[in-house]
Design an enzyme around this catalytic site. Sequence first.
Site, short mmCIF file in Angstrom:
data_model
loop_
_atom_site.label_atom_id
_atom_site.label_comp_id
_atom_site.label_asym_id
_atom_site.label_seq_id
_atom_site.Cartn_x
_atom_site.Cartn_y
_atom_site.Cartn_z
N ASP A 95 -4.36 -6.56 6.61
CA ASP A 95 -2.92 -6.46 6.90
C ASP A 95 -2.24 -5.32 6.17
OD1 ASP A 95 -3.14 -7.56 4.36
OD2 ASP A 95 -1.42 -8.91 4.61
N GLU A 96 -3.02 -4.33 5.72
CA GLU A 96 -2.41 -3.28 4.92
C GLU A 96 -3.19 -1.97 5.08
OE1 GLU A 96 -2.17 -2.46 0.14
OE2 GLU A 96 -1.65 -4.46 0.86
#
Length: 409
Positions: A95-96
């Site tokens: 998610d990054e």
Amino acid sequence: MNSFFASCEQQVNFYLRDRPVAVCVYTGKQGCVIAPSVEAKRLGVKLGMRLDEAMQLCPGLVPVEINSKRYREFHVAIIDVLRQFTPDVFPKSIDEAVVDLTRCQLMYKDVWQVALQIKSDIRTKVGDWLRCSIGIAPNAFLAKLGSDLHKPDGLVMITPETIDDVLKDLHLTDLPGIGQRMAKRLQDQGILTPLNLRYASPERLRAVCKSIIGWHWHLRLNFGGEVDLETSAYKSMQAMRTVSASQRQSPEQLDELLQSLCLTLERRMMKQDVFCQEVTFSCRYHDSRNYGDEIKLPEPRQDGMELYNLIRQRFERFQHVNRCEPILNRSIRSMSVSVFRFIPAQLVPFSLFEDNTRKNTLRKAVYEVKAKFGSDKLMRATELRDNPVFRDVIGFGSIKDLHDDQNPF
């Protein structure tokens, strides 16, 4: 990305939007919340909370079973959007990602507008319910810090002129990479706040951290260079699962779970084209006991069932020598298999006593077939189960094996 797993579920299911959602590996009352939605977080639901406790706190909570394939697909789509701005995109987790615009300064005069455009493109090209928080800074660490300050849907810029104002209201543990133990070590040496850390001399930080890490902290907080964008190869791989109450009741299911962990590592080593020279097995029990074993392999291994058999032989010998209960028993809480000390497949030496060439070639061919036609088209006999206990889950850690380093530039 904000509340990524839950937001993906809300993206594909309109009726979950604006409702508190908890993504769980299992949705039984003993299940664990691994990703609460923004709405659930506002009502006090936290990562790691047991599902029955979360339901008591938030009776309207909607539990959703994890869908790893879905999150991988959204992750790849988001990375594709980012790579339309620059080829220098570094996925850091599911998610990054870090978007390095250093080589694009002539293209982009206003990085704030670039960030706004990234937000807009994610919403229009990937999903209108997906939100992200973006940090802008001269290095990846401070950009990460900025992205953590305002959630959801935040946008923060950190510059040499504004950094002191940002740091003055934070605690040491608010800085990415500083946990309770590191914070205590710093505080014991008189470094009590992030501002103290920023203005400590490099020599003092080296002495406190007892390593080059102290120098890295000086560089991060004083704009001295980039130390967080290394894209080194895997040093280890781990497959770990929490064991459900129903699984603990069946020795067969526990054994199946161990096999599945080993086959997961086989798949990942195949994708990276490496063999391991060391494997560890560990498990935790509900009464706080632990068991662990480390195996240094006489020859590099990649085959998951060979790893499984070695682990079984080791703890069966342990059980026999110590006359103890089975390692895989009804008190087990979690189990983990890790592999280390990788060697490229092309450098694996031939064995004097066993010709593994055909077996290794066959295994590679099997995975090529799986990649082309689907993972369920060709399977080992041990994988053919009516009700597999091993759920495909994905954590927030490394996702190197989702990317092949290709980009549109």
